[in-house]
Design an enzyme around this catalytic site. Structure first.
Site, short mmCIF file in Angstrom:
data_model
loop_
_atom_site.label_atom_id
_atom_site.label_comp_id
_atom_site.label_asym_id
_atom_site.label_seq_id
_atom_site.Cartn_x
_atom_site.Cartn_y
_atom_site.Cartn_z
N HIS A 44 -16.66 -31.15 5.16
CA HIS A 44 -16.25 -30.90 6.54
C HIS A 44 -15.10 -29.89 6.58
O HIS A 44 -13.98 -30.19 6.17
CB HIS A 44 -15.82 -32.22 7.17
CG HIS A 44 -15.48 -32.12 8.62
ND1 HIS A 44 -14.22 -32.41 9.10
CD2 HIS A 44 -16.23 -31.78 9.69
CE1 HIS A 44 -14.21 -32.27 10.41
NE2 HIS A 44 -15.42 -31.87 10.80
N GLU A 71 -19.15 -26.62 5.35
CA GLU A 71 -19.31 -26.47 6.79
C GLU A 71 -18.30 -25.48 7.36
O GLU A 71 -17.12 -25.80 7.51
CB GLU A 71 -19.13 -27.82 7.50
CG GLU A 71 -19.44 -27.72 8.98
CD GLU A 71 -18.51 -28.57 9.85
OE1 GLU A 71 -18.90 -28.87 10.98
OE2 GLU A 71 -17.39 -28.91 9.41
N ASP A 73 -17.07 -23.69 10.75
CA ASP A 73 -17.15 -23.58 12.21
C ASP A 73 -16.91 -22.11 12.56
O ASP A 73 -15.97 -21.51 12.05
CB ASP A 73 -16.06 -24.42 12.89
CG ASP A 73 -16.21 -25.91 12.64
OD1 ASP A 73 -17.33 -26.35 12.37
OD2 ASP A 73 -15.18 -26.61 12.72
N HIS A 86 -11.80 -23.84 13.47
CA HIS A 86 -12.27 -25.04 14.14
C HIS A 86 -12.42 -24.81 15.63
O HIS A 86 -13.31 -25.35 16.28
CB HIS A 86 -11.31 -26.20 13.88
CG HIS A 86 -11.63 -27.43 14.67
ND1 HIS A 86 -12.85 -28.05 14.61
CD2 HIS A 86 -10.88 -28.14 15.55
CE1 HIS A 86 -12.85 -29.11 15.41
NE2 HIS A 86 -11.67 -29.17 15.99
N GLU A 180 -21.46 -24.49 12.19
CA GLU A 180 -21.36 -24.93 13.59
C GLU A 180 -20.94 -23.76 14.47
O GLU A 180 -19.97 -23.07 14.18
CB GLU A 180 -20.35 -26.06 13.76
CG GLU A 180 -20.28 -26.53 15.22
CD GLU A 180 -19.30 -27.65 15.46
OE1 GLU A 180 -18.98 -27.91 16.65
OE2 GLU A 180 -18.82 -28.26 14.49
#
Length: 368
Positions: A44, A71, A73, A86, A180
């Site tokens: 994450h 991951e 973002d 983020h 993401e």
């Protein structure tokens, strides 16, 4: 691999970085595939429990700890470049406040219905974002990470891809990207739609279809449906509280709760291969903050043909169920092992975690 020697691991990560430019982008080890891990371990924002999030070093440490996927973002710059943050508000995760030349960029605006006061990625060119350095987002909970404040640049998507490609060679295994898209409706409204640039950037690096080690996730619905029209890359619908922001903008009453019903999950399966629920959809917390009983969410999602990758597992007391906290300090590590084991027992297909080494160890123990 427990992070008992953080400085050595950070050094190892940094030593890997100069080789990213010369790594063969087509090098995809035939050994272990990224999706071979059952369940998948998704780092994450990188190994964000050990280093400032969304930095090349955090991604590298996550890979060295054994994560299957990292991951990033993604947000957009003023000139349409994809960067890993983020949120598009930069004050919490960069040293932008320490740059007097950017003082006049601070402003207020509403993002997904919430008024924020800060600096926003869409007000900065790619070159300007590269002048910023990452800082720890939650210093009160992770004071150790602050020792690296100001040490790392804000990476672009391409830099992350180059790093992953290089580490695939050195590690002898495939490493996946679990991307993401942040605030896609917001960026679309600004004329900075993310979908086409993202698909094109991935295609240039060899990620073109559902066989690629890539997932793209979003809390919004229209964003994913637009991506489905552009590519066959695997998509994941994220679940939060209330409504997806794009549905609010469009005047659609669709809620996450409706999307979590058997019928709602079947509808999601028309455009996505998986769902990323907040952990509470799988095992809710009780009124006293302790862990409750599993719901039918995993079974219903599986019945719809969907993978289930809940978020986010974190080791510190601040994020754990009441009965798994240890000591009084929010920053102290509690019994995250028990929480992860409880979720693994529900049959989830993967999980997002800030400390990937913990999940790697628990997965290995479960196989014995």
């Amino acid at each position: 691999m427990p992070l008992r020697q953080p400085r050595l691991l950070v050094l190892s990560a940094l030593l890997a970085l100069p080789f990213t430019a010369s790594a063969d982008p087509s090098a995809m080890p035939a050994a272990q595939r990224a999706d071979a891990g059952k369940p998948l371990i998704i780092a994450h924002r990188g190994a964000s429990g050990y280093l400032p999030e969304h930095t090349l070093a955090a991604y590298a440490i996550a890979v060295l700890q054994g994560a299957d996927y990292v991951e990033p973002d993604l947000v957009m710059s003023k000139d349409g470049q994809l960067f890993a943050r983020h949120d598009n508000e930069l004050g919490l995760t960069t040293d932008v406040a320490r740059h007097p030349e950017f003082a006049d960029r601070k402003r207020k605006q509403r993002i997904d219905g919430v008024e924020l006061d800060g600096w926003f990625s869409e007000d900065f060119t790619a070159a300007e974002l590269k002048r910023l350095r990452a800082i720890e987002r939650i210093p009160d909970i992770r004071p150790g990470n602050t020792r690296l404040d100001g040490q790392f640049e804000i990476p672009t998507l391409q830099e992350i891809i180059d790093l992953v490609k290089a580490l695939q060679v050195s590690q002898g295994r495939e490493i996946g990207l679990y991307i993401e898209t942040k605030h896609p409706q917001h960026f679309q409204d600004l004329g900075l739609a993310m979908e086409k640039p993202l698909v094109e950037a991935l295609a240039r690096s060899g990620y073109r279809d559902a066989t690629a080690p890539v997932y793209i996730q979003s809390f919004e619905v229209s964003n994913l449906k637009a991506l489905r029209q552009l590519s066959s890359l695997r998509l994941v619908q994220l679940y939060g509280k209330g409504q997806p922001h794009d549905q609010v903008v469009q005047g659609n009453p669709l809620t996450y709760a409706q999307m979590a019903t058997p019928a709602g999950l079947r509808a999601v399966a028309q455009y996505a291969v998986g769902v990323g629920p907040d952990k509470g959809y799988v095992i809710p917390r009780q009124a006293d903050g302790s862990l409750g009983q599993p719901t039918r969410f995993v079974a219903d999602a599986h019945a719809a043909g969907l993978l289930v990758h809940p978020y986010t597992f974190r080791a510190e007391n601040s994020f754990l169920p009441t009965e798994l906290k240890r000591g009084d300090s929010p920053a102290t590590r509690g019994d995250i092992d028990a929480e992860v084991r409880a979720f693994l027992a529900t049959g989830i297909d993967g999980l997002f975690i800030d400390q990937p080494d913990i999940a790697v160890r628990l997965r290995a123990e479960a196989r014995r």
